[in-house]
Design an enzyme around this catalytic site. Structure first.
Site, mmCIF file in Angstrom:
data_model
loop_
_atom_site.group_PDB
_atom_site.id
_atom_site.type_symbol
_atom_site.label_atom_id
_atom_site.label_comp_id
_atom_site.label_asym_id
_atom_site.label_seq_id
_atom_site.Cartn_x
_atom_site.Cartn_y
_atom_site.Cartn_z
ATOM 1 N N GLY A 9 22.685 25.045 27.153
ATOM 2 C CA GLY A 9 21.830 25.554 28.242
ATOM 3 C C GLY A 9 20.797 24.517 28.648
ATOM 4 N N ILE A 33 26.821 25.078 31.511
ATOM 5 C CA ILE A 33 27.941 25.354 32.427
ATOM 6 C C ILE A 33 27.675 24.707 33.786
ATOM 7 C CG2 ILE A 33 28.892 27.460 31.390
ATOM 8 C CD1 ILE A 33 27.096 29.070 33.297
ATOM 9 N N ASN A 47 30.599 26.170 27.832
ATOM 10 C CA ASN A 47 30.216 27.568 27.980
ATOM 11 C C ASN A 47 30.003 28.146 26.583
ATOM 12 O OD1 ASN A 47 30.060 30.319 28.390
ATOM 13 N ND2 ASN A 47 31.647 30.335 29.980
ATOM 14 N N ILE A 48 28.827 28.656 26.323
ATOM 15 C CA ILE A 48 28.507 29.184 24.985
ATOM 16 C C ILE A 48 29.443 30.342 24.606
ATOM 17 C CG2 ILE A 48 26.769 30.866 25.727
ATOM 18 C CD1 ILE A 48 25.071 30.027 23.317
ATOM 19 N N TYR A 137 16.901 41.663 29.666
ATOM 20 C CA TYR A 137 16.622 40.368 29.007
ATOM 21 C C TYR A 137 15.866 40.615 27.698
ATOM 22 C CZ TYR A 137 14.074 35.837 28.630
ATOM 23 O OH TYR A 137 13.516 34.648 28.225
ATOM 24 N N LYS A 141 17.194 40.032 23.884
ATOM 25 C CA LYS A 141 16.463 39.111 22.994
ATOM 26 C C LYS A 141 16.061 39.838 21.701
ATOM 27 C CE LYS A 141 15.722 35.092 25.262
ATOM 28 N NZ LYS A 141 16.226 33.796 24.767
HETATM 29 N N1 LIG Z 1 11.047 29.432 31.052
HETATM 30 C C1 LIG Z 1 10.256 30.305 30.457
HETATM 31 O O1 LIG Z 1 9.132 30.557 30.911
HETATM 32 C C2 LIG Z 1 10.721 30.982 29.194
HETATM 33 C C3 LIG Z 1 9.884 31.964 28.620
HETATM 34 C C4 LIG Z 1 10.326 32.629 27.483
HETATM 35 C C5 LIG Z 1 11.533 32.271 26.887
HETATM 36 N N2 LIG Z 1 12.307 31.308 27.455
HETATM 37 C C6 LIG Z 1 13.595 31.012 26.815
HETATM 38 O O2 LIG Z 1 13.779 29.606 26.710
HETATM 39 C C7 LIG Z 1 15.173 29.288 26.882
HETATM 40 C C8 LIG Z 1 15.336 28.288 28.005
HETATM 41 O O3 LIG Z 1 14.772 28.855 29.180
HETATM 42 P P1 LIG Z 1 14.836 28.157 30.598
HETATM 43 O O4 LIG Z 1 13.606 28.518 31.313
HETATM 44 O O5 LIG Z 1 15.251 26.749 30.482
HETATM 45 O O6 LIG Z 1 16.025 29.037 31.243
HETATM 46 P P2 LIG Z 1 16.876 28.676 32.552
HETATM 47 O O7 LIG Z 1 17.365 29.965 33.120
HETATM 48 O O8 LIG Z 1 16.133 27.744 33.423
HETATM 49 O O9 LIG Z 1 18.109 27.871 31.912
HETATM 50 C C9 LIG Z 1 19.099 28.517 31.172
HETATM 51 C C10 LIG Z 1 20.339 27.660 31.228
HETATM 52 O O10 LIG Z 1 21.388 28.377 30.557
HETATM 53 C C11 LIG Z 1 22.582 28.034 31.221
HETATM 54 N N3 LIG Z 1 23.647 28.991 30.938
HETATM 55 C C12 LIG Z 1 23.847 30.207 31.498
HETATM 56 N N4 LIG Z 1 24.987 30.751 31.035
HETATM 57 C C13 LIG Z 1 25.507 29.852 30.161
HETATM 58 C C14 LIG Z 1 26.683 29.826 29.367
HETATM 59 N N5 LIG Z 1 27.560 30.839 29.410
HETATM 60 N N6 LIG Z 1 26.895 28.770 28.558
HETATM 61 C C15 LIG Z 1 26.025 27.722 28.539
HETATM 62 N N7 LIG Z 1 24.907 27.678 29.286
HETATM 63 C C16 LIG Z 1 24.659 28.730 30.084
HETATM 64 C C17 LIG Z 1 22.201 28.047 32.694
HETATM 65 O O11 LIG Z 1 23.157 27.340 33.464
HETATM 66 C C18 LIG Z 1 20.835 27.397 32.662
HETATM 67 O O12 LIG Z 1 20.924 26.017 32.916
HETATM 68 C C19 LIG Z 1 15.875 30.613 27.128
HETATM 69 O O13 LIG Z 1 16.384 31.116 25.920
HETATM 70 C C20 LIG Z 1 14.778 31.524 27.606
HETATM 71 O O14 LIG Z 1 15.055 32.877 27.319
HETATM 72 C C21 LIG Z 1 11.943 30.669 28.600
#
Ligand SMILES: NC(=O)c1ccc[n+]([C@@H]2O[C@H](COP(=O)([O-])OP(=O)(O)OC[C@H]3O[C@@H](n4cnc5c(N)ncnc54)[C@H](O)[C@@H]3O)[C@@H](O)[C@H]2O)c1
Length: 306
Positions: A9, A33, A47-48, A137, A141
């Site tokens: 991701g 992905i 893809n995870i 979500y 989680k």
């Molecule tokens: N950004 C925030 O403010 C925030 C806050 C709390 C928690 N988080 C957590 O931090 C982590 C990263 O967050 P982020 O902001 O970069 O999220 P994001 O949505 O920007 O990125 C998530 C990535 O996961 C990829 N993805 C989706 N389906 C997939 C699959 N089947 N296989 C592989 N990759 C896949 C997407 O293409 C995307 O690039 C996540 O677990 C999120 O829950 C983020």
């Protein structure tokens, strides 16, 4: 080089910051992905949910640490609840299964403040409280938090986790309830009016991207004995409302016009913490944030401009 690390991701908001810091001392393979040619390391489409490809990547590259960042964030997840549940929980379990089979040493998997709910005493949220999340979500989680606790307490794996608040970075966020915090900075720089989807007084915890990535890597690098819990740690930096954030942006010399028009995201935000207690993480790991709200705004504006 210390470790062979797979980031899953990595094309999202947080990915490149993990790549940048981890690549200094480790062999890093980034994957997603969504193709990404901008990262400073080897990149692979993965893809995870594709267990066989995941296992092949881990075996071929002798991976000993995994950072699982794959997600569909809170607001977007409400349009795709089943997909969100499957991605979070099956993705988590695929990483667990492959890690047991291939002897992966450590997994980092971020949870979120979305696991909390109206029954979590939102004015002062301790690490271990009742939780009834309001978004799919958050539900997914929280389910993985329980799985994490199961695998850690049975000593089957070493999974480490932080419940991130809203993260402020120069990369645009991907469909979360805290997205306004970055979007407002982009609007200030472009001179456009910003339409804010949260109430102007909706207070939420936030942190600077560098603080969140450094805290995560610090947690991954300490001895397991120092970690006093089997589930995720709370972590936070500052609490802020959209209106105060706009004021901070103004003090930096911008004249940002904001139109407040609440939508469904404000309802989600109402069930999230207004103040987080993260003393357990600070005590166990010896961490504190470097950025307050003003320093964060200035630093991210500078980063967007550079
Ligand atoms: N950004 C925030 O403010 C925030 C806050 C709390 C928690 N988080 C957590 O931090 C982590 C990263 O967050 P982020 O902001 O970069 O999220 P994001 O949505 O920007 O990125 C998530 C990535 O996961 C990829 N993805 C989706 N389906 C997939 C699959 N089947 N296989 C592989 N990759 C896949 C997407 O293409 C995307 O690039 C996540 O677990 C999120 O829950 C983020």
């Amino acid at each position: 080089m210390n470790n062979n690390i797979l980031i899953i991701g990595a094309s999202g908001q947080l990915g490149k910051y993990f790549v940048n810091l981890l690549s200094k001392d480790n062999n890093v393979i980034a994957s997603d992905i969504i193709p990404n040619s901008t990262l400073d390391c080897q990149f692979q489409l993965l893809n995870i949910l594709d267990y066989n490809s995941l296992k092949k990547t881990i075996k071929t590259n002798n991976i000993n640490q995994i950072y699982n960042l794959a997600a569909i964030l809170s607001a977007k997840g409400e349009s795709f609840p089943y997909k969100t549940w499957i991605l979070t929980t099956e993705g988590f379990l695929n990483v667990v299964k492959v890690s047991i089979e291939c002897n992966v040493d450590r997994i980092f998997w971020p949870s979120s403040i979305a696991v909390f709910g109206l029954n979590s005493n939102l004015e002062h949220v301790l690490n271990d409280v009742p939780m009834l999340p309001s978004s799919m979500y958050g539900v997914s989680k929280l389910a993985c938090e329980k799985l994490m606790n199961y695998y850690n307490s049975k000593k089957l794996l070493d999974i480490r986790s932080l419940r991130f608040p809203g993260i402020v970075s120069a990369s645009k966020p991907g469909g979360g309830t805290t997205d306004y915090i970055v979007d407002m900075l982009y609007s200030a720089l472009s001179g456009n009016e910003y339409k804010c989807f949260l109430d102007k007084d909706r207070i939420l915890p936030m942190m600077h991207i560098d603080d969140s990535v450094q805290a995560s890597i610090k947690l991954m690098n300490i001895d397991r004995e120092k970690i006093s819990i089997n589930s995720p740690y709370n972590i936070t930096s500052f609490n802020i409302t959209p209106d105060s954030w706009r004021n901070i942006i103004d003090t930096l010399g911008y004249d940002l016009k904001v139109l407040f028009e609440k939508d469904f995201r404000d309802k989600i935000a109402q069930s999230w913490p207004r103040n987080i207690d993260d003393h357990l993480f600070r005590n166990d790991v010896g961490w504190k944030p470097k950025y307050d709200s003003k320093k964060t705004a200035k630093s991210i504006i500078d980063a967007i401009n550079s």
